[in-house]
Design a protein around this motif. Structure first.
Motif, mmCIF file in Angstrom:
data_model
loop_
_atom_site.group_PDB
_atom_site.id
_atom_site.type_symbol
_atom_site.label_atom_id
_atom_site.label_comp_id
_atom_site.label_asym_id
_atom_site.label_seq_id
_atom_site.Cartn_x
_atom_site.Cartn_y
_atom_site.Cartn_z
ATOM 1 N N SER A 172 0.861 -1.167 0.000
ATOM 2 C CA SER A 172 0.000 0.000 0.000
ATOM 3 C C SER A 172 0.898 1.216 0.000
ATOM 4 O O SER A 172 2.002 1.187 0.515
ATOM 5 C CB SER A 172 -0.896 0.013 1.245
ATOM 6 N N GLY A 173 0.418 2.299 -0.609
ATOM 7 C CA GLY A 173 1.266 3.479 -0.715
ATOM 8 C C GLY A 173 2.470 3.166 -1.569
ATOM 9 O O GLY A 173 2.339 2.714 -2.694
ATOM 10 N N ASN A 174 3.657 3.377 -1.022
ATOM 11 C CA ASN A 174 4.889 3.070 -1.739
ATOM 12 C C ASN A 174 5.463 1.730 -1.324
ATOM 13 O O ASN A 174 6.650 1.478 -1.465
ATOM 14 C CB ASN A 174 5.931 4.175 -1.493
ATOM 15 N N GLY A 175 4.652 0.856 -0.776
ATOM 16 C CA GLY A 175 5.160 -0.401 -0.256
ATOM 17 C C GLY A 175 5.548 -1.371 -1.338
ATOM 18 O O GLY A 175 5.270 -1.189 -2.509
ATOM 19 N N ASP B 236 3.308 -1.343 8.690
ATOM 20 C CA ASP B 236 1.842 -1.366 8.705
ATOM 21 C C ASP B 236 1.297 -2.516 7.867
ATOM 22 O O ASP B 236 0.117 -2.560 7.532
ATOM 23 C CB ASP B 236 1.272 -0.036 8.206
ATOM 24 N N THR B 237 2.168 -3.484 7.543
ATOM 25 C CA THR B 237 1.759 -4.641 6.742
ATOM 26 C C THR B 237 0.948 -5.611 7.593
ATOM 27 O O THR B 237 1.330 -5.936 8.725
ATOM 28 C CB THR B 237 2.997 -5.354 6.184
ATOM 29 N N PRO C 136 1.044 -12.841 17.779
ATOM 30 C CA PRO C 136 -0.405 -12.799 17.964
ATOM 31 C C PRO C 136 -1.208 -12.503 16.711
ATOM 32 O O PRO C 136 -2.423 -12.670 16.695
ATOM 33 C CB PRO C 136 -0.576 -11.659 18.978
ATOM 34 N N GLY C 137 -0.561 -12.036 15.644
ATOM 35 C CA GLY C 137 -1.301 -11.571 14.475
ATOM 36 C C GLY C 137 -1.332 -10.054 14.480
ATOM 37 O O GLY C 137 -0.620 -9.404 15.233
ATOM 38 N N GLY C 138 -2.134 -9.477 13.637
ATOM 39 C CA GLY C 138 -2.195 -8.015 13.572
ATOM 40 C C GLY C 138 -1.347 -7.507 12.431
ATOM 41 O O GLY C 138 -1.636 -7.763 11.265
#
Length: 415
Positions: A139-142, A232-233, A346-348
């Motif tokens: 996302s964005g420049n990722g 933020d992945t 935990p995930g996220g």
């Protein structure tokens, strides 16, 4: 009666003289030559080839030449098609059962014009990488996968195909037969300790098959080029990059990269990095960097044997208030075994990076005095890939040196 006898005697005398002179052989020879001449005439007349038909095509690269060439190509193809139809008479096939097997005749390959394969492989076909508009997974420049099936493409955790350090994906929640394991039954703190316990167990046994075989393993592998995952992945991208998103829930998983590498020189190097939740680097089976969210490597009781693999680096924030950690100095000499593990508890969300520093080298420095280091890389980047890396928003925020030293991967003959 006397006149007849005289005439007969006269003829007999002439024949006798003719034979004495070789007249018989001469007659036979003349007859044979005449017969051969007559036969040759009929043979030549029968087998004389018809006059060859010549197609004249205008030359000089003119419009007329191009049009004539196209017409000629069409004629040749039409002739091949007609020949194919003549050589393959149509047959009616009757199938009485819907499950019956049908064997079709093979086409004569010499009569088929195959397309140019270069036009199939080039052009619009392309691999993955960075995108200013967030190609594929990013996302964005990722970073994005952006890869077509069958071609090497970049994912968050490495390249599908191509060169690099081979990496495999494991799930702690199920075994190879997809039967559930007793993992993650406690609260978050207990699960974190349990997660670290699993990682230390497989590391203590040098990531051998005998211990790794107890966990689910994704069938698809990727090759480590460098580690730079925006923080933020979503954790779901872990299993997705290995084609296991339908089999694995996005928690309690890790990726293990292993191989033999050769440093750019035999100097001293150290690893610098951070990853949410897990990042540990092992050299020849020993941990040299613990860049995890919380410490993962177990202490053995000796002072300083763990602290020197998890030193504060300061510099920019990587995730939340967490900055990178620095490991111990290592002197590389020849081919060296390296193991890298990254993962999520935990995930996220996940994310982080892995850099490398050479002792005594000169680097640009940030305002806080920390050196701007290059990413640890196992593959040399071309100009386009390097440009994309420098335009990546996460790379810009944390600041990385574009001059990446390459730790060459030595491929094993057993892989």
């Amino acid at each position: 009666m006397d006149e007849v006898s005289a005439a007969g005697k006269k003829d007999h005398v002439f024949v006798s003289y003719w034979r004495k002179a070789g007249g018989g052989s001469l007659s036979v020879s003349i007859a044979l030559h005449v017969a051969l001449l007559v036969a040759a005439y009929f043979i030549v007349d029968t087998i004389s080839p018809p006059e060859a038909k010549v197609d004249f095509v205008p030359g000089g690269g003119s419009k007329a030449a191009a049009q004539a060439s196209q017409e000629r190509t069409h004629q040749v193809q039409q002739k091949k098609f007609n020949k194919m139809q003549q050589s393959m008479p149509m047959k009616r096939i009757v199938v009485e059962s819907s499950s019956a097997t049908i064997s079709l005749p093979d086409l004569p390959l010499e009569d088929i014009d195959l397309p140019d394969t270069s036009s199939m492989m080039g052009g619009a076909m392309g691999g993955g990488g960075f995108g200013s508009a967030g190609v594929g997974l990013g996302s964005g420049n990722g970073i994005g996968s952006g890869a077509m099936k069958g071609f090497a493409g970049m994912t968050f955790f490495g390249k599908i195909g191509g060169d690099g350090i081979p990496g495999s994906f494991y799930d702690l929640k199920q075994d190879r037969k997809r039967q559930p394991l007793t993992y993650g039954r406690g609260n978050q703190a207990e699960t974190f300790r349990e997660y670290a316990g699993h990682i230390n167990k497989v590391a203590a046994r040098r990531f051998g098959a005998s211990v790794l075989d107890g966990y689910y393993k994704a069938s698809q592998e990727v090759n480590f080029t460098y580690l730079l995952v925006p923080t933020d992945t979503l954790a779901t991208e872990g299993p997705k990059c290995f084609g296991a998103e339908k089999e694995v829930q996005p928690s309690g998983w890790f990726v293990h990269y292993t191989g033999n590498v050769v440093a750019p020189d035999n100097g001293e190097w150290r690893f610098v990095g951070f990853f949410d939740d897990l990042l540990i680097v092992y050299i020849n089976g020993k941990p040299v960097l613990d860049g995890s969210w919380n410490p993962m490597v177990e202490r053995s009781g000796r002072n300083g044997d763990v602290d020197d693999i998890r030193q504060e680096f300061r510099g920019p924030s990587i995730a939340g208030d967490r900055t990178a950690y620095v490991g111990r100095w290592i002197k590389f000499s020849g081919s060296t075994r390296i193991d890298i593990v990254v993962g999520e508890t935990p995930g996220g969300k996940v994310g982080g990076l892995l850099m490398v520093e050479k002792k005594g080298a000169t680097y640009e420095r940030r305002a806080d005095g920390t050196p701007i280091l290059p990413l640890f890389s196992a593959v040399a980047l071309d100009a386009g890939e390097k440009k994309g890396l420098m335009e990546n928003a996460f790379a810009k925020r944390v600041q990385v040196d574009p001059n990446m030293p390459v730790f060459e991967v030595k491929k094993s003959v057993f892989r």
